[in-house]
Design an enzyme around this catalytic site. Structure first.
Site, short mmCIF file in Angstrom:
data_model
loop_
_atom_site.label_atom_id
_atom_site.label_comp_id
_atom_site.label_asym_id
_atom_site.label_seq_id
_atom_site.Cartn_x
_atom_site.Cartn_y
_atom_site.Cartn_z
N HIS A 125 1.70 4.38 -2.87
CA HIS A 125 1.77 5.83 -2.70
C HIS A 125 3.13 6.36 -3.17
CE1 HIS A 125 -1.95 6.76 -0.59
NE2 HIS A 125 -1.71 5.90 0.40
N HIS A 174 0.83 -1.20 0.00
CA HIS A 174 0.00 0.00 0.00
C HIS A 174 0.87 1.27 0.00
CE1 HIS A 174 -3.72 2.26 1.17
NE2 HIS A 174 -2.83 3.07 1.74
N GLU A 175 1.78 1.34 0.95
CA GLU A 175 2.62 2.54 1.05
C GLU A 175 3.56 2.66 -0.15
OE1 GLU A 175 1.63 4.66 3.07
OE2 GLU A 175 0.44 3.36 4.38
N GLU A 213 -4.85 7.80 -2.87
CA GLU A 213 -5.32 6.52 -2.35
C GLU A 213 -5.63 5.54 -3.48
OE1 GLU A 213 -5.13 6.07 0.84
OE2 GLU A 213 -6.34 4.28 1.25
#
Lengths: 507, 507
Positions: free
Chosen positions: A274, A270-271, A300
């Site tokens: 980003h 997830h990170e 997001e």
């Protein structure tokens, strides 16, 4: 000629001034990063003061009337340039940010900040004691300040619009409310259908997975995704986040639970999602207001695209699961790829948003979105929030929190932010992730095949080309239109969910 | 009454303004720390820009004429207060720093900074290629800028005095030159005597010592010294340093060589000595100009006191050596305490200052001190520096560098600083460490006994009481007088060396 020279001198002045603000904010980001990773415990008090000082200096410098004058003087110049040129975009985004910052008096902003700090403290204590009454007066004041904030932007269509604008510029209640309503209408029956069938078994994720091995494996995964450790690093923290100090220094953090294999793994993906976004910005945006991501929702969308559409796909694990088994032979040697795939995609009616699966997740968000609108509209009193919260959990998710700590005091957002504008980005991200990914695959049908081989080149290049490189240049609405040719829609997301979960469940 | 109120308001204004500058500088320090510890390689370019921006902002804010006015307005108030009161001291130190900063035009400082950056690059390349000629023009310019800098302080006694003042306020060539001459006179024969006798065997330090075990042991040692990991941390880096971001966040770094046990060990004790100084500042100094250490020399006196007078003493290892043997049983099990003690105190004629033992160290410094004076006085041309360097090494240390890379290009100092004022602090530190320690032991004869038990309470408390708590309040001269009752002298240092090495050598 002389006029053009003068104009260019003014543009250079603007750019220099903005770069100074950018550099102060990058320094602040590093102070925050350090606070969450390596700072010794007793460093906290001075750190808070230093962050407040930097914030004040950057606010003063950014709202300097000199910037307003330069922006005025450059209005004509901007109009002579193509809309998507770097110079025109920089002036446009600077004007948007400046107008917003300049409308809100510094005294109000510092009062809000102080209140948010107090409110956070009160919330932390109240949540620990499961005492909503203790936090009520703080939340009342947050609500009052949120309305005051909105009133600095007269002419809004809905009182929450200026609050939403802060993180999702251009998104409006008139667009979002029907979208959330439709989404809820679609999702509630899907969740009901899935959860009335036998649940997936995720016990394989809850064994003993040593931290260092987990970190080593996730490092390999994010490296394969394209995360460059020459331009970033990964550290552990309490609440994982991504941050950047320049286009060439974009860091991620994760947390490891040794009895919960999916935590570090998916929070890292997830990170890293980003991070890929910011690492993929056009290099000429470094140190300017054009660096970064469009909005909370678009940002997001990139983390969720990698986390869910890629990272929780079957193809992804066709490639990575044998490697994971190699690392955790004792724990996973006997677990099939299919069983693992089902475990990481288990759907359940749950109370906690951050632990929710991708099917139920947006119902959690919709509840918060509706409740914060009702509060800011004056239709729901703060004291009635817990009851309204519990009622919506009962109707939408079929579970009711036993305490307000797992209910209306669950998330920190309202207690360190405003009421209104705090939650929509999560769902916008999920919706856009599906919308972007569907387009990417339509145009590049080889993407899923490549993913099965642990190859992300075509996908990553497409994202860079179409989304990452543009940084903050376009609005979310513009970007969606440019990239997908459609306005924001729930359809791709619903199609994705129906297709993926239709494999196991009758829905 | 009203006048006093007004005065106090002005004092508060001054304090607030200075605190803002302090906070920006703390942020810069964190950016530097990160650059040397965790920053990914490609983050360097933006980091340089951000540091320059912060430096410029803090310089602008600190040299704001408003501060000059406040300092003027507070002159009478300062005179009504006791000299060593916090308020009077803050005004006094602020005036000293302000006067110095305000005399040097910002344009000059930024030209100097730019030149220093260029010069550093040129030096790094020239040193690698052993090509002194390549760096000559840069060094010529450094010399010119150093003289220009001095000329912003007309009325100096010696042209190097304003350069020395930057790090060792109040120390003058007229005091230092005879001191260095006398020291050289004493040390050269001692070194000759020692090195003509059989050398110590330090092969026990050059075995295989795994990094993690070294770090764990040094952590225990610095903790026992009193370094508080709630208010600091230790990380690894290329060139060990101490830095602080507040009185409650003072960090140290070290480097580990697996075949060189003394590196991590003594660099950690050294940096922890610096850190104890800053951690021991009076808490009310937090965020003010009074926090920190008096001068480069006094700071170094604290690191060297712990590193050499304590850390390389026999008593220290009476306590810690059995523990070290426990960690490295295979490597040190057969090495006696005495053999280890002699190994860590081996004296040799060497070329590299940073590797030098405590007996020869000050000869290295004296060479540099004399040569930089000769250059800034115009008596030594830059092109003649290598020859002069080699000649002094031959006469003082009896060794001659084979290349300029290990000669005149060895240290970075002249290539990132000024010529003049760069080296005296090291020797001042060594001299003062002995002078302070002699006093401490005279007044508290139990100190050496406690050290043998691994107990540093009496020493640490004495240092806090007499040195640490005062931060920057006194000058080095004042502090020496207050604490030891004597002016700066080489005698305690020479007595220490003669006594310690007299045990093994006829000197």
């Amino acid at each position: 000629m002389q006029t053009l020279d003068k104009t260019q001198a003014k543009f250079a002045q603007l750019a220099a001034h903005l770069r100074e603000v950018n550099d102060i904010e990058s320094a602040s980001s590093l102070l925050h990063w350090d606070q969450s990773t390596y700072m010794p415990p007793k460093g906290a008090s001075a750190r808070g003061r230093q962050l407040a000082t930097l914030k004040q200096i950057s606010h003063e410098k950014f709202t300097d009337p000199k910037i307003g004058e330069l922006l005025e003087d450059l209005r004509f110049y901007e109009q002579t340039l193509p809309y998507d040129s770097t110079a025109a975009s920089l002036i446009r985004i600077a004007r948007r940010d400046y107008d917003r910052a300049a409308r809100v008096p510094a005294t109000f902003m510092s009062a809000l900040c102080r209140h948010q700090a107090d409110c956070y403290e009160a919330w932390a204590a109240a949540r620990a004691a499961n005492n909503f009454a203790a936090v009520e007066p703080y939340l009342e004041k947050t609500l009052e300040l949120s309305r005051q904030y909105a009133d600095f932007f007269p002419g809004y269509e809905h009182i929450a619009d200026p609050l939403i604008d802060r993180s999702d510029y251009g998104m409006k209640v008139s667009l979002l409310r029907p979208l959330f309503a439709k989404l809820r209408q679609e999702l509630v029956p899907i969740v009901e259908a899935i959860t009335s069938q036998p649940p997936a078994d995720d016990s394989c994720l809850h064994q003993d997975f040593p931290e260092s091995q987990q970190l080593e494996f996730t490092r390999k995964v994010v490296e394969r995704m394209g995360y460059d450790f020459q331009r970033g690093r990964q550290d552990t923290t309490l609440h994982p986040f991504m941050t950047n100090f320049s286009i060439d220094d974009v860091r991620i953090t994760t947390r490891v639970y040794e009895d919960h294999l999916d935590q570090a793994l998916f929070s890292s993906i997830h990170e890293a999602g980003h991070a890929l976004y910011e690492l993929g910005n056009s290099p000429e945006f470094e140190g300017t207001l054009l660096a970064g991501g469009v909005s909370s929702g678009v940002h997001e969308s990139q983390s969720r695209l990698w986390e869910n559409l890629v990272g929780r796909s079957r193809g992804f694990w066709e490639c990575f699961y044998p490697q994971l088994q190699g690392v955790f032979l004792r724990q996973l040697g006997h677990v099939s790829t299919d069983a693992f795939y089902r475990a990481i995609n288990k759907v359940s009616r749950s109370l906690i948003r951050t632990d929710a699966d991708e099917v139920t997740y947006n119902l959690h968000v919709a509840i918060r979105f509706d409740l914060e609108l009702a509060m800011v509209e004056g239709k729901l009193a703060v004291r009635d929030l817990p009851e309204a919260w519990n009622e919506r959990y009962r109707t939408d998710l079929g579970v009711v929190p036993a305490t307000d700590s797992e209910g209306a005091m669950q998330d920190v957002h309202w207690y360190v932010g405003t009421i209104g504008g705090m939650f929509q980005g999560y769902t916008l991200g999920n919706l856009m992730s599906a919308q972007f990914y569907e387009t990417a695959v339509k145009l590049n049908p080889e993407i899923p095949v490549e993913i099965e081989q642990g190859n992300f080149t075509v996908l990553h290049d497409w994202l860079k080309q179409n989304i990452y490189q543009h940084g903050r240049k376009y609005t979310a609405v513009e970007l969606l239109d440019r990239v997908t040719g459609s306005p924001l829609s729930i359809d791709p997301f619903i199609r994705y969910i129906r297709h993926k979960y239709g494999e196991f469940y009758v829905i």
